[in-house]
Design a protein around this motif. Structure first.
Motif, mmCIF file in Angstrom:
data_model
loop_
_atom_site.group_PDB
_atom_site.id
_atom_site.type_symbol
_atom_site.label_atom_id
_atom_site.label_comp_id
_atom_site.label_asym_id
_atom_site.label_seq_id
_atom_site.Cartn_x
_atom_site.Cartn_y
_atom_site.Cartn_z
ATOM 1 N N SER A 119 -20.329 -45.784 -28.608
ATOM 2 C CA SER A 119 -19.777 -44.879 -27.683
ATOM 3 C C SER A 119 -20.927 -45.483 -26.741
ATOM 4 N N ARG A 120 -20.416 -46.238 -25.074
ATOM 5 C CA ARG A 120 -20.694 -46.738 -24.094
ATOM 6 C C ARG A 120 -20.282 -45.703 -23.514
ATOM 7 N N PHE A 121 -21.102 -45.454 -22.402
ATOM 8 C CA PHE A 121 -20.555 -45.391 -20.545
ATOM 9 C C PHE A 121 -20.834 -45.992 -20.183
ATOM 10 N N ALA A 122 -20.291 -46.031 -19.090
ATOM 11 C CA ALA A 122 -19.943 -46.707 -17.644
ATOM 12 C C ALA A 122 -21.357 -46.457 -16.336
ATOM 13 N N ILE A 123 -22.071 -47.445 -15.944
ATOM 14 C CA ILE A 123 -23.468 -47.007 -15.723
ATOM 15 C C ILE A 123 -23.207 -46.607 -14.116
ATOM 16 N N ARG A 124 -23.187 -45.033 -13.502
ATOM 17 C CA ARG A 124 -23.515 -44.817 -11.778
ATOM 18 C C ARG A 124 -24.203 -44.418 -11.851
ATOM 19 N N THR A 125 -24.351 -43.901 -9.848
ATOM 20 C CA THR A 125 -25.062 -43.212 -9.165
ATOM 21 C C THR A 125 -24.915 -41.854 -9.019
ATOM 22 N N GLY A 126 -25.488 -41.156 -8.349
ATOM 23 C CA GLY A 126 -24.960 -40.073 -7.199
ATOM 24 C C GLY A 126 -24.863 -39.147 -8.739
ATOM 25 N N LYS A 127 -24.278 -37.975 -7.655
ATOM 26 C CA LYS A 127 -24.362 -36.526 -8.901
ATOM 27 C C LYS A 127 -23.118 -36.316 -9.494
ATOM 28 N N ARG A 128 -21.553 -37.355 -9.937
ATOM 29 C CA ARG A 128 -21.342 -37.832 -10.645
ATOM 30 C C ARG A 128 -21.974 -38.334 -11.868
ATOM 31 N N ALA A 129 -23.299 -38.853 -12.108
ATOM 32 C CA ALA A 129 -24.082 -39.193 -13.451
ATOM 33 C C ALA A 129 -24.751 -38.380 -14.001
ATOM 34 N N TYR A 130 -24.878 -38.534 -15.565
ATOM 35 C CA TYR A 130 -25.972 -37.658 -16.536
ATOM 36 C C TYR A 130 -27.452 -38.250 -16.403
ATOM 37 N N VAL A 131 -28.553 -38.242 -16.923
ATOM 38 C CA VAL A 131 -30.114 -38.413 -17.070
ATOM 39 C C VAL A 131 -29.453 -39.187 -18.643
ATOM 40 N N GLU A 132 -29.713 -40.667 -18.241
ATOM 41 C CA GLU A 132 -29.367 -41.459 -19.707
ATOM 42 C C GLU A 132 -29.662 -40.637 -21.232
ATOM 43 N N HIS A 133 -31.218 -40.792 -21.060
ATOM 44 C CA HIS A 133 -32.042 -39.744 -22.193
ATOM 45 C C HIS A 133 -31.741 -38.875 -22.718
ATOM 46 N N TYR A 161 -27.967 -33.196 -17.329
ATOM 47 C CA TYR A 161 -28.638 -32.980 -15.650
ATOM 48 C C TYR A 161 -28.051 -34.268 -14.965
ATOM 49 N N PRO A 162 -28.076 -34.358 -13.218
ATOM 50 C CA PRO A 162 -27.332 -35.334 -12.812
ATOM 51 C C PRO A 162 -29.064 -36.172 -12.711
ATOM 52 N N PRO A 163 -29.398 -37.459 -12.252
ATOM 53 C CA PRO A 163 -30.218 -38.211 -12.304
ATOM 54 C C PRO A 163 -31.126 -38.070 -10.787
ATOM 55 N N ARG A 164 -31.856 -38.694 -10.941
ATOM 56 C CA ARG A 164 -32.723 -38.003 -9.532
ATOM 57 C C ARG A 164 -31.863 -38.909 -8.403
ATOM 58 N N ARG A 165 -32.311 -38.271 -6.783
ATOM 59 C CA ARG A 165 -31.444 -38.803 -5.584
ATOM 60 C C ARG A 165 -31.025 -40.514 -5.953
ATOM 61 N N THR A 166 -32.178 -41.339 -6.168
ATOM 62 C CA THR A 166 -31.692 -42.988 -6.647
ATOM 63 C C THR A 166 -31.635 -43.367 -7.796
ATOM 64 N N GLY A 167 -31.714 -42.688 -8.393
ATOM 65 C CA GLY A 167 -31.874 -43.021 -10.253
ATOM 66 C C GLY A 167 -30.343 -42.948 -10.450
ATOM 67 N N ARG A 168 -30.260 -43.471 -11.957
ATOM 68 C CA ARG A 168 -28.906 -43.818 -11.967
ATOM 69 C C ARG A 168 -28.528 -43.331 -13.827
ATOM 70 N N GLY A 169 -27.073 -43.165 -13.543
ATOM 71 C CA GLY A 169 -26.951 -42.470 -15.237
ATOM 72 C C GLY A 169 -25.889 -42.107 -15.799
ATOM 73 N N TYR A 170 -25.152 -41.746 -16.443
ATOM 74 C CA TYR A 170 -23.958 -42.616 -17.470
ATOM 75 C C TYR A 170 -22.763 -41.585 -16.495
ATOM 76 N N ASP A 171 -21.601 -41.918 -16.331
ATOM 77 C CA ASP A 171 -20.593 -42.347 -16.057
ATOM 78 C C ASP A 171 -19.984 -40.065 -16.457
ATOM 79 N N ALA A 172 -20.471 -39.267 -15.504
ATOM 80 C CA ALA A 172 -20.041 -37.996 -16.189
ATOM 81 C C ALA A 172 -18.604 -37.795 -16.861
ATOM 82 N N LEU A 173 -17.745 -38.174 -15.444
ATOM 83 C CA LEU A 173 -16.132 -37.925 -16.622
ATOM 84 C C LEU A 173 -16.292 -38.319 -17.575
ATOM 85 N N GLN A 174 -16.681 -39.467 -18.003
ATOM 86 C CA GLN A 174 -17.177 -40.499 -20.114
ATOM 87 C C GLN A 174 -17.612 -39.959 -20.533
#
Length: 197
Positions: A119-133, A161-174
């Protein structure tokens, strides 16, 4: 493990819940995702997650869903569960076939395990992302359970949870779409006595 017998009308109420708009209200997507997970948990006969601890974001300036209406509905669902838990055991719970003393094992196919592993997820920033780890750690637990022939970890109550303000994470919807598919995944053989393996 005992499971709750949720009445069909209560499940239907969660599936069809509608809330009025409100400026500064809850984010519609967050509410809908939470209600989908609640309804899926009810359909599977599971206990609900801690609804009071659910993180639903608010829309600061735009129109969202009325906070009091959503909170009131979630409180009602919680009361439904309390009512089920306090009924007579034979009326509100069912036990798996084979009795409580039977130890069950399931068999997950290599294809199912590969699907989770790949499984792979797109990377995005902001509140619509989840912390990758956090997502990766949960998927590791899923793969361990599959390899051991165990039931999957509780998908309906897991929170990322969403990443910190400037952090990146996995796309939450995916990620949410993947979890919905994972929750519907069924093992090849269910409830096989461990003594026979």
């Amino acid at each position: 493990m005992p499971s709750l017998l949720w009445p069909p009308d209560q499940i239907a109420a969660v599936r069809s819940a509608v809330f009025p708009p409100e400026r500064g209200g809850y984010v519609r997507d967050d509410v809908e995702r939470q209600l989908d997970r609640i309804a899926l948990t009810m359909e599977r006969g599971g206990p609900l997650p801690d609804l009071a601890g659910t993180a639903i974001r608010r829309v600061p300036l735009a129109s969202g869903l009325a906070v009091d209406s959503v909170d009131g509905f979630l409180r009602q669902v919680y009361l439904w569960q309390q009512d089920l838990l306090h009924r007579e055991p034979e009326a509100s719970v069912r036990t798996p076939e084979g009795g409580a003393g039977r130890s069950a094992r399931v068999r997950w196919t290599p294809a199912q395990q590969d699907w989770v592993r790949d499984s792979r997820f797109a990377i995005r920033t902001g509140k619509r992302a989840y912390v990758e780890h956090e997502v990766d750690d949960f998927l590791d637990k899923v793969l361990v359970a599959m390899a051991r022939g165990d039931d999957l970890p509780d998908i309906d109550t897991v929170l990322f949870y969403p990443p910190r303000r400037t952090g990146r994470g996995y796309d939450a919807l995916q990620v949410d779409a993947f979890l919905d598919q994972l929750a519907r995944l069924r093992p090849l053989h269910d409830h096989v006595d461990r003594a026979d393996i």
